[in-house]
Design a protein around this motif. Sequence first.
Motif, mmCIF file in Angstrom:
data_model
loop_
_atom_site.group_PDB
_atom_site.id
_atom_site.type_symbol
_atom_site.label_atom_id
_atom_site.label_comp_id
_atom_site.label_asym_id
_atom_site.label_seq_id
_atom_site.Cartn_x
_atom_site.Cartn_y
_atom_site.Cartn_z
ATOM 1 N N VAL A 184 0.969 -1.222 -0.068
ATOM 2 C CA VAL A 184 0.010 -0.043 0.161
ATOM 3 C C VAL A 184 0.788 1.091 -0.004
ATOM 4 O O VAL A 184 1.861 1.123 0.765
ATOM 5 C CB VAL A 184 -0.955 0.134 1.314
ATOM 6 N N GLN B 98 0.568 5.397 0.360
ATOM 7 C CA GLN B 98 -0.170 6.559 0.793
ATOM 8 C C GLN B 98 0.523 7.666 0.425
ATOM 9 O O GLN B 98 1.577 8.082 0.801
ATOM 10 C CB GLN B 98 -0.570 6.723 2.237
ATOM 11 N N CYS C 195 -4.727 6.717 -1.714
ATOM 12 C CA CYS C 195 -4.065 5.303 -1.262
ATOM 13 C C CYS C 195 -4.052 4.468 -2.571
ATOM 14 O O CYS C 195 -5.084 4.491 -3.480
ATOM 15 C CB CYS C 195 -4.932 4.856 -0.237
ATOM 16 N N TRP D 84 -9.810 1.411 5.661
ATOM 17 C CA TRP D 84 -9.233 2.728 5.980
ATOM 18 C C TRP D 84 -9.598 2.744 7.545
ATOM 19 O O TRP D 84 -10.642 2.396 7.853
ATOM 20 C CB TRP D 84 -9.933 3.898 5.268
ATOM 21 N N CYS E 142 -4.376 3.139 5.412
ATOM 22 C CA CYS E 142 -4.974 2.549 4.277
ATOM 23 C C CYS E 142 -4.483 1.283 4.560
ATOM 24 O O CYS E 142 -3.249 1.007 4.879
ATOM 25 C CB CYS E 142 -4.654 3.010 3.065
ATOM 26 N N GLY F 132 -0.274 1.213 4.846
ATOM 27 C CA GLY F 132 0.451 2.193 4.414
ATOM 28 C C GLY F 132 1.226 3.079 5.425
ATOM 29 O O GLY F 132 1.170 2.624 6.670
#
Lengths: 113, 111
Positions: free
Chosen positions: B4, B6, B23, B35, B91, B102
């Motif tokens: 992930v 971000q 994201c 989230w 995320c 993330g």
Amino acid sequence: GAVVSQHPSRVICKSGTSVKIECRSLDFQATTMFWYRQFPKQSLMLMATSNEGSKATYEQGVEKDKFLINHASLTLSTLTVTSAHPEDSSFYICSAWQGETQYFGPGTRLLVL
Amino acid sequence: AQSVTQLGSHVSVSEGALVLLRCNYSSSVPPYLFWYVQYPNQGLQLLLKYTTGATLVKGINGFEAEFKKSETSFHLTKPSAHMSDAAEYFCAVSDDYKLSFGAGTTVTVRA
């Protein structure tokens, strides 16, 4: 949603001692729980997967002899930090899946002096 | 393995303004996307999730996110920021029951 609790919320210990952190699923059963570590201003890093009735699975780089995990029942997993040192000071968070969602505990702040 | 990204470690918005947190994910299988919000010294609270079905997902506190497979994105929005939205937002994508997070985005809200 489901509730996951942790105890204690904060702990201060001397270097060389061991600390046990409990993680409980309050209103559901969890055959698997997860332990994360979070350093200040950083994301969560998975440490290990706790499996009820069997050995935990540790992520690469996590010392299994230092971070002992026991998942003795369907609602309780414990993480013991053995011979803690200042570099083990961190925020430890547990979690468990219920359905399609992973629910997190409130975290335990460990400070090793 | 899933991952992930971000974009933007810190977002500052005025109260009442749009909040947009970006994201992007990588996944070899249809992803479950989440989230979460974290307030200081607390655990993570689920804001919303995408598993299957409708790609526009509504969550708590007025937040929503849209899953765009073609863009491998799951951006989080809120039309009007409130002071209580100041927090850290993560995320996450699931992979065989493990979550990959993330780096997080810190949101500050200016009065």
